[in-house]
Design an enzyme around this catalytic site. Structure first.
Site, PDB file in Angstrom:
ATOM      1  N   LYS A 129     -18.943   0.809  24.643  1.00  0.00           N
ATOM      2  CA  LYS A 129     -19.380  -0.441  25.276  1.00  0.00           C
ATOM      3  C   LYS A 129     -18.295  -0.880  26.243  1.00  0.00           C
ATOM      4  O   LYS A 129     -17.128  -0.550  26.065  1.00  0.00           O
ATOM      5  CB  LYS A 129     -19.565  -1.536  24.217  1.00  0.00           C
ATOM      6  CG  LYS A 129     -20.473  -2.654  24.639  1.00  0.00           C
ATOM      7  CD  LYS A 129     -21.912  -2.303  24.374  1.00  0.00           C
ATOM      8  CE  LYS A 129     -22.866  -3.340  24.893  1.00  0.00           C
ATOM      9  NZ  LYS A 129     -24.230  -3.105  24.390  1.00  0.00           N
ATOM     10  N   ASP A 169     -26.215  -4.558  30.192  1.00  0.00           N
ATOM     11  CA  ASP A 169     -26.245  -5.454  29.031  1.00  0.00           C
ATOM     12  C   ASP A 169     -26.326  -6.852  29.668  1.00  0.00           C
ATOM     13  O   ASP A 169     -26.741  -6.968  30.828  1.00  0.00           O
ATOM     14  CB  ASP A 169     -24.989  -5.267  28.150  1.00  0.00           C
ATOM     15  CG  ASP A 169     -25.130  -5.877  26.758  1.00  0.00           C
ATOM     16  OD1 ASP A 169     -25.685  -5.232  25.867  1.00  0.00           O
ATOM     17  OD2 ASP A 169     -24.688  -7.039  26.566  1.00  0.00           O
TER      18      ASP A 169
END
Ligand code: GLU
Length: 449
Positions: A129, A169
């Site tokens: 991430k 995201d």
């Protein structure tokens, strides 16, 4: 919080000590360790060779400076992150978040969750991430482009089709991916389509990727409701957020015959008893990039906007938290239970606090944890990688069908694991154990890495 097995206590202590102050990361690790006691009593080999300790420690963490020039000509500095958490199952895979709240603890929690989520998809992707504390709100298109370009000037040396494949995201959608892909291509002089997912359809993106997270969460919840012989048909639903996940969750709920009565953004929420007008939400959010308060103004009669407050005060049968972490608290859970909620599906990552999750479980509310329920986004990213690798492009129908099958398989695997470990209907346990075992098996086969 529930207790964790005493053999796992020292692992948690190390995580807390080594990652001081990173609350969200502590919370995510705690929640997984809570589930693993049952695994190590059945399979003590998983606790050998510090396997669980290794899973809790990211393989690599990159933090970098992102300088860029705003529209006034002033220099701005942000901080960029990429946490490459686990590559046992495939190249690191996970989104980039641009939001002022971003720090290393948040990225680590997301990377940790992503590792198990990606394992649950059954596709060959590891977990990672990244993101930045850059705040896109109110920034011009040119500023967004300059920021994305500067971000990629550093990130490009850490990623690649076989290394690490970022996507979107919160705060990162098709526009940002386009700017980053353009800069990656220029820096490397390679048309490496599989280096990023969530690309536009004109340059290697996958059909159904935009819809995938919201659609996938709804498929999962529909199947979960099926275990009690019911479905979305005629159910009152509240979906928090109004971004990409929320919009396509609402779309799928409507196609199943559900009624969405409220949605929100970080400033407040709108209630429309006649059912939220999705075309209007799409126009406000996807085209104007505006605020949800505009909904009540444009729609007028029958709808109203509440500034601040909690969207979970609106009575519903099904709640789909699809905004951000820890947005649904114990107090909200009590209100929802009092109002008769029967199912909760996490569209966002860790949107329910541990307190809220335990209250739902105690009350017998069906609860779908994000790492299982929202895996449709990253699963479709993996399908995008497949299309890029084979220089192919699939129809919407084919892609959506694959997504639906993946979500059904995830649901069934979590349910079967929960049964196997003596906790029928506990999808949290089912998801944590299924994801963990897949990663652990691969790591054990590879020796101490
Ligand atoms: N950010 C999404 C998630 O939380 C998608 C990641 C991806 O497509 O790589 O799973």
């Amino acid at each position: 919080m529930n207790s964790i097995d005493e053999k796992l206590q020292p692992i948690l202590s190390t995580v807390l000590h080594r990652n001081a102050g990173e609350e969200e990361f502590h919370q995510a690790v705690h929640e997984v360790l809570e589930s693993l006691g049952r695994v190590i009593s059945k399979h003590p080999e998983y606790a050998d060779e510090a396997l669980i300790e290794r899973i809790c420690e990211p393989e690599r963490q990159i933090i970098f400076r992102v300088p860029w020039i705003d529209d006034r000509g002033d220099v701005q500095i942000n901080r960029g992150f990429r946490v490459q958490f686990n590559s046992a199952l495939g190249p690191y895979k996970g989104g980039l978040r641009f939001h002022p709240s971003v720090n290393v603890g948040i990225i680590k929690f997301l990377g940790f969750e992503q590792t198990f989520k990606n394992a649950l998809t059954g596709l060959p992707i590891g977990g990672g991430k990244g993101g930045s504390d850059f705040d896109p709100k109110g920034r011009s298109d040119r500023e967004i482009m300059r920021f994305c370009q500067s971000f990629m000037i550093e990130l490009h040396r850490h990623i690649g089709e076989y290394i690490d494949v970022p996507a979107g995201d919160i705060g990162v959608g098709g526009r940002e991916i386009g700017y980053m892909f353009g800069m990656y291509k220029r820096l490397t002089n390679r048309y490496e389509a599989g280096v990023l997912t969530g690309k536009g359809l004109s340059y290697g993106g996958s059909r159904a990727r935009t819809e995938a997270t919201g659609f996938g969460t709804t498929y999962f919840v529909q199947r979960m409701l099926g275990t009690r012989d019911t479905g979305f048909e005629g159910k009152r639903c509240v979906v928090s957020g109004s971004g990409n996940v929320a919009i396509y969750a609402m779309e799928k709920i409507l196609s199943y015959g559900g009624i969405v009565v409220a949605c929100s953004d970080s400033d407040g929420y709108v209630v429309d008893e006649a059912g939220i007008d999705l075309a209007l939400v799409k126009e406000i959010k996807e085209i104007r990039r505006g605020r949800i308060s505009e909904y009540a103004r444009l729609k007028g009669e029958g709808s109203h906007y509440i500034k601040g407050g909690s969207v979970w005060d609106v009575p519903c049968d099904v709640a789909m938290p699809s905004a951000t972490q820890n947005e649904l608290t114990g107090t909200d859970a009590r209100t929802l239970i009092k109002n008769g909620v029967i199912a909760v599906g996490e569209g966002a990552n860790m949107p329910c606090t541990p307190d809220a999750v335990h209250l739902f479980q105690k009350a017998g509310v069906l609860f779908a944890p994000g790492k299982a329920a929202n895996a449709g986004g990253v699963a479709t990213s993996a399908l995008e990688m497949q299309q890029n690798a084979s220089r192919d492009s699939w129809s919407f129908e084919k892609t959506e069908e694959r997504l639906a099958t993946i979500m059904h398989n995830i649901h069934d695997a979590c349910a079967a694991t929960a049964d196997e470990y003596g906790a029928p209907g506990n999808y949290v346990l089912g998801a944590n154990i299924t994801g963990f075992v897949r990663v652990a098996e691969a790591m054990r086969a590879m020796g101490v890495i």
